[in-house]
Design an enzyme around this catalytic site. Structure first.
Site, mmCIF file in Angstrom:
data_model
loop_
_atom_site.group_PDB
_atom_site.id
_atom_site.type_symbol
_atom_site.label_atom_id
_atom_site.label_comp_id
_atom_site.label_asym_id
_atom_site.label_seq_id
_atom_site.Cartn_x
_atom_site.Cartn_y
_atom_site.Cartn_z
ATOM 1 N N GLY A 177 0.788 -1.225 0.000
ATOM 2 C CA GLY A 177 0.000 0.000 0.000
ATOM 3 C C GLY A 177 0.818 1.272 0.000
ATOM 4 O O GLY A 177 0.282 2.358 0.220
ATOM 5 N N ASP A 210 -8.785 -0.091 -16.325
ATOM 6 C CA ASP A 210 -8.932 0.499 -14.994
ATOM 7 C C ASP A 210 -8.137 1.798 -14.865
ATOM 8 O O ASP A 210 -8.249 2.488 -13.842
ATOM 9 C CB ASP A 210 -8.502 -0.490 -13.905
ATOM 10 C CG ASP A 210 -7.065 -0.942 -14.060
ATOM 11 O OD1 ASP A 210 -6.751 -1.545 -15.098
ATOM 12 O OD2 ASP A 210 -6.244 -0.691 -13.146
ATOM 13 N N ASN A 211 -7.345 2.133 -15.891
ATOM 14 C CA ASN A 211 -6.583 3.381 -15.891
ATOM 15 C C ASN A 211 -7.167 4.425 -16.831
ATOM 16 O O ASN A 211 -6.506 5.422 -17.126
ATOM 17 C CB ASN A 211 -5.126 3.117 -16.288
ATOM 18 C CG ASN A 211 -4.328 2.499 -15.162
ATOM 19 O OD1 ASN A 211 -4.714 2.583 -14.002
ATOM 20 N ND2 ASN A 211 -3.229 1.863 -15.495
#
Length: 450
Positions: free
Chosen positions: A122, A250-251
């Site tokens: 993350g 997804d971009n």
């Protein structure tokens, strides 16, 4: 202007996102704050202490979201469908209205783990944050519709990465975007067969990003808008000589705004097969294949919307992409040439001539546009440019070459060697002067171009 908080995303309901908590970092060292962007939100008056509290500690901005939200989406990654993605190292932190009256998002990268982190930590490397600043500043100056790097804070953790020297320094980035709804957001709902949710999302996007009320033809209208915006983005990439590197579905933002910069590059010349990602072995997202890639992603949106719409209307909307791309390509290239458009057919012919001669002569792209701005091509550009020089005589300059930038000996560029040199000064000496100087030089170029 005054800060105008919003909470529009909450209209969608908790089936679209997961409340999350930001990571706590051992250090908070402010490395970049974009006061020019902050001024458009009414946030430029924050002290550095307040800035860090909001954009490293992630205290809620009054009246906006009370808790960060990790957004849910799927997507095709290098044409392979992946239902196990989502905001894995970022979240939507706040929404607000900007000075142009648009709904805007502040989102993060490197802010900690979420339910979609899988095996990731993350986090974001400091180098990744620096690279995003350089990409967004350069693209904004070159007229590309892009997210903006809003804040970069070094966080004091040592990160280990398999594809670069480790351990390396860490950071958290905040980016300012005109929405975070992706084509992959719609793909997830289609994959799950969520008809009502799909209709709700289409209505949300039309209402908040296209200022239209939904109706029976909402899906087709939405697709038409996305086709037009993404065709423009593809054209702007090509005129800028930019390679995004990872044009997965997804971009791709449904507002047609470029975002999420990983392995990006600018091309030294008009090189069709030039790639940015070392792992793009097949050249799927090579420079000249970007319009094709973005069109393919738009087709995935059409496929998703077929869950709630008649197919023929969607096909008609999708079929508008090629014409929109050619029109926007001419607009983008003429903008870089610094000339006033005249006639659609003549403009398209001029744009095609530029692409053809740049490809045939291996001419440095930025040098060519620098020298030809205003429509006057120097005589040192020889015989291969003769026909183009003749075409340019019909065009008036968009603005005079009066800005001091046009007296520089070299154009402002952003090639990989300079990116690495800027990072080396930071990594080896903690010297940020080269980054600061480059951002100033890019903004100076932007002033000359607009």
């Amino acid at each position: 202007m005054a800060f105008l908080p919003q909470q529009a995303i909450l209209e969608l309901g908790d089936a679209f996102y997961d409340p999350v908590h930001a990571a706590r970092f051992p250090k908070q060292i402010l490395r970049f704050r974009n006061d020019r962007a902050a001024a458009s939100l009414g946030l430029d008056g924050l002290s550095d202490t307040e800035w860090l509290a909001y954009f490293a500690g992630f205290e809620p901005l009054a009246g906006s979201l009370e808790q960060p939200l990790a957004l849910r989406y799927h997507g095709h990654q290098f044409r392979v469908y992946n239902p196990e993605i989502g905001d894995g190292r970022g979240f939507l932190f706040a929404q607000m209205t900007d000075s142009a009256g648009r709904l805007m998002d502040l989102g993060t990268k490197g802010s900690g783990q979420t339910p979609y982190s899988r095996f990731g930590d993350g986090r974001l490397t400091l180098k990744g944050g620096v690279r995003e600043i350089l990409a967004t500043e350069m693209l904004e100056a070159l007229g590309v519709n892009t997210s903006r790097s809003f804040s970069l804070v070094e966080t004091g953790e040592e990160l280990h990465r398999g594809d670069e020297p480790s351990p390396t320094r860490s950071a958290v980035l905040v980016r300012l975007s005109h929405g975070h709804i992706r084509i992959g957001t719609f793909q997830r709902l289609a994959h799950l067969g969520e008809t009502e949710a799909m209709a709700k999302l289409a209505a949300y996007v039309l209402r908040h990003y296209y200022d239209e009320e939904p109706g029976e033809d909402a899906p087709a209208r939405l697709l038409s808008h996305v086709v037009a915006r993404t065709a423009r983005l593809a054209a702007q990439y090509m005129a800028a000589g930019f390679v995004h590197g990872v044009l997965n579905s997804d971009n791709i933002n449904v507002t047609g705004e470029s975002f999420d910069y990983g392995p990006w590059r600018f091309t030294p010349t008009w090189a069709p097969r030039f790639t940015a990602a070392y792992f793009d072995h097949a050249g799927l997202y090579a420079y000249a294949r970007q319009p094709e890639a973005i069109y393919w992603d738009a087709a995935q949106l059409a496929t998703s919307l077929s869950l709630i719409a008649e197919e023929n209307a969607l096909v008609t909307a999708l079929d508008g992409f090629p014409e929109a791309y050619h029109r926007e390509s001419a607009t983008a290239i003429l903008w870089r040439l610094g000339v006033v458009p005249r006639d659609p057919e003549q403009d398209r012919a001029l744009a095609q001539s530029v692409e053809q001669v740049l490809a045939a002569t291996d001419t440095p792209t930025d040098r060519f546009y620098f020298d030809s701005f205003g429509g006057k091509l120097p005589e040192r550009y020889g015989e291969p440019f003769a026909a183009l020089r003749e075409q340019l005589t019909a065009y008036a300059p968009r603005k005079p070459r009066q800005h001091p930038y046009w007296s520089d000996s070299e154009p402002c560029s952003m090639l990989i060697d300079e990116v690495e040199a800027i990072w080396a000064q930071i990594a080896e000496k903690d010297d940020w002067s080269a980054l600061d100087a480059k951002v100033a030089a890019i903004r100076r170029m932007g002033e000359a171009l607009v």
